[in-house]
Design a protein around this motif. Structure first.
Motif, mmCIF file in Angstrom:
data_model
loop_
_atom_site.group_PDB
_atom_site.id
_atom_site.type_symbol
_atom_site.label_atom_id
_atom_site.label_comp_id
_atom_site.label_asym_id
_atom_site.label_seq_id
_atom_site.Cartn_x
_atom_site.Cartn_y
_atom_site.Cartn_z
ATOM 1 N N ASP A 14 -2.228 10.142 6.774
ATOM 2 C CA ASP A 14 -0.883 9.820 7.232
ATOM 3 C C ASP A 14 0.002 11.062 7.254
ATOM 4 O O ASP A 14 1.164 11.033 6.848
ATOM 5 C CB ASP A 14 -0.248 8.735 6.350
ATOM 6 C CG ASP A 14 1.039 8.172 6.944
ATOM 7 O OD1 ASP A 14 1.169 8.191 8.186
ATOM 8 O OD2 ASP A 14 1.914 7.758 6.168
ATOM 9 N N CYS A 15 -0.567 12.169 7.723
ATOM 10 C CA CYS A 15 0.158 13.441 7.872
ATOM 11 C C CYS A 15 0.689 13.978 6.540
ATOM 12 O O CYS A 15 1.733 14.646 6.497
ATOM 13 C CB CYS A 15 1.304 13.306 8.875
ATOM 14 S SG CYS A 15 0.793 12.823 10.536
ATOM 15 N N LYS A 16 -0.022 13.708 5.466
ATOM 16 C CA LYS A 16 0.369 14.211 4.148
ATOM 17 C C LYS A 16 -0.872 14.657 3.393
ATOM 18 O O LYS A 16 -1.977 14.186 3.656
ATOM 19 C CB LYS A 16 1.077 13.128 3.320
ATOM 20 C CG LYS A 16 2.382 12.622 3.889
ATOM 21 C CD LYS A 16 2.952 11.520 2.988
ATOM 22 C CE LYS A 16 4.228 10.940 3.574
ATOM 23 N NZ LYS A 16 4.780 9.853 2.709
ATOM 24 N N ILE A 17 -0.664 15.558 2.432
ATOM 25 C CA ILE A 17 -1.733 15.899 1.501
ATOM 26 C C ILE A 17 -1.342 15.365 0.126
ATOM 27 O O ILE A 17 -0.159 15.109 -0.137
ATOM 28 C CB ILE A 17 -1.965 17.426 1.428
ATOM 29 C CG1 ILE A 17 -0.704 18.156 0.922
ATOM 30 C CG2 ILE A 17 -2.415 17.978 2.774
ATOM 31 C CD1 ILE A 17 -0.935 19.608 0.554
ATOM 32 N N PRO A 18 -2.298 15.193 -0.778
ATOM 33 C CA PRO A 18 -1.950 14.767 -2.140
ATOM 34 C C PRO A 18 -1.044 15.804 -2.806
ATOM 35 O O PRO A 18 -1.202 17.011 -2.593
ATOM 36 C CB PRO A 18 -3.314 14.697 -2.838
ATOM 37 C CG PRO A 18 -4.299 14.524 -1.735
ATOM 38 C CD PRO A 18 -3.757 15.288 -0.579
ATOM 39 N N SER A 19 -0.127 15.348 -3.600
ATOM 40 C CA SER A 19 0.845 16.245 -4.221
ATOM 41 C C SER A 19 0.186 17.319 -5.079
ATOM 42 O O SER A 19 0.706 18.431 -5.197
ATOM 43 C CB SER A 19 1.834 15.446 -5.072
ATOM 44 O OG SER A 19 1.150 14.706 -6.079
#
Length: 285
Positions: A162-167
């Motif tokens: 969803d256009c994110k990487i894990p923090s």
């Protein structure tokens, strides 16, 4: 000199006669080589970012105001991979390397995809003034060390959702604990490390050695975004050295200083076919 064949012959003669070649590469060269930041190449690789954020091309995406670093780094990971790691050596850069041949040469580049080195140029003969996609730095330049990002980018790509990487993959400065940034000259915090200064010294040594000698300056795709790095200095060197010839490849801005008209050969035609023709003529010598 309007005739294309005449300009090609004049450029070939200038290259053959030169003792030194200074090669300058700008954004127009990478675009000509196939590293364009829009069109199908963009839509094929960034469909999810286009749908979610309405980003219009890769250049615009690099300035998009993402709300979180997890989103920003997901985009940067994709951008860096597409342009730096996944992109092999392109034919145009390889042809320019072949064109340089056994001449004494040096490369000054504002591009950040390392295509000159991929194309065959020894790293010690290339000065990438604006940075390299392969490195990250402290976003506030609290120290002058650069960090290779290849493994990190691979992890980010694999974990993007969803256009994110894990923090936990968002990089943090190992010194100050703050944010990290790509090593690109886009603000006052650009880090020039020891390798950058060493490259600058090698460039200065080349300029000193070629001063007053038969010098041909090959300028590829350099416009007016950062003209003070290549375009204006190349004009100055041509003006100050009566034995210099400037060969400019530029679709939109082929003409230069009026004072250098008699020693400038300009091409507004596509770079690739002209370089191919120059190589063909070289092989016929």
């Amino acid at each position: 000199m309007n005739n294309l064949e005449q300009r090609i012959n004049a450029a070939r003669e200038a290259i053959i006669a030169s003792d030194y070649l200074l090669i300058g590469g700008g954004a127009g060269l990478s675009a000509a080589a196939g590293l364009d930041y829009g069109g199908k190449r963009f839509t094929d690789n960034f469909a999810d970012f286009i749908e979610k954020y309405g980003i219009t091309d890769m250049y615009a995406g690099s300035f998009y105001p993402f709300e979180t670093e997890a989103e920003s780094w997901a985009h940067w990971a994709r951008h860096i991979d597409v342009n730096r790691y996944a992109m092999p050596a392109t034919r145009l850069y390889q042809d320019i390397f072949e064109l340089a041949g056994a001449k004494e040469y040096f490369v000054l580049s504002t591009n950040v995809e390392s295509q000159f080195v991929k194309g065959g140029f020894p790293a010690e003969k290339v000065f990438e003034v604006q940075g390299d996609y392969a490195f990250i730095q402290c976003a506030k330049a609290c120290h002058d060390t650069l960090y290779d990002n290849a493994k990190l980018i691979k992890k980010m790509l694999a974990a993007t959702a969803d256009c994110k990487i894990p923090s936990e993959l968002v990089p943090k400065c190992p010194v100050c604990g703050g944010s990290m940034d790509v090593n690109l000259r886009h603000n006052q915090y650009f880090v020039q490390d020891q390798a950058w200064y060493a490259a600058e010294k090698r460039y200065e040594a080349f300029l000193s050695a070629s001063q007053g000698k038969k010098l041909t300056l090959l300028e590829f795709g350099v416009g007016f975004n950062t003209p003070g790095i290549i375009r204006y200095p190349f004009e100055t060197m041509t003006y100050q050295n009566p034995h210099a010839t400037l060969i400019r490849f530029n679709r939109d801005y082929p003409m230069g200083a009026a004072e250098n008209t008699d020693r400038t050969i300009s091409f507004s035609e596509a770079i690739g076919p002209i370089v191919t023709t120059l190589l063909k003529k070289e092989s016929e010598q």
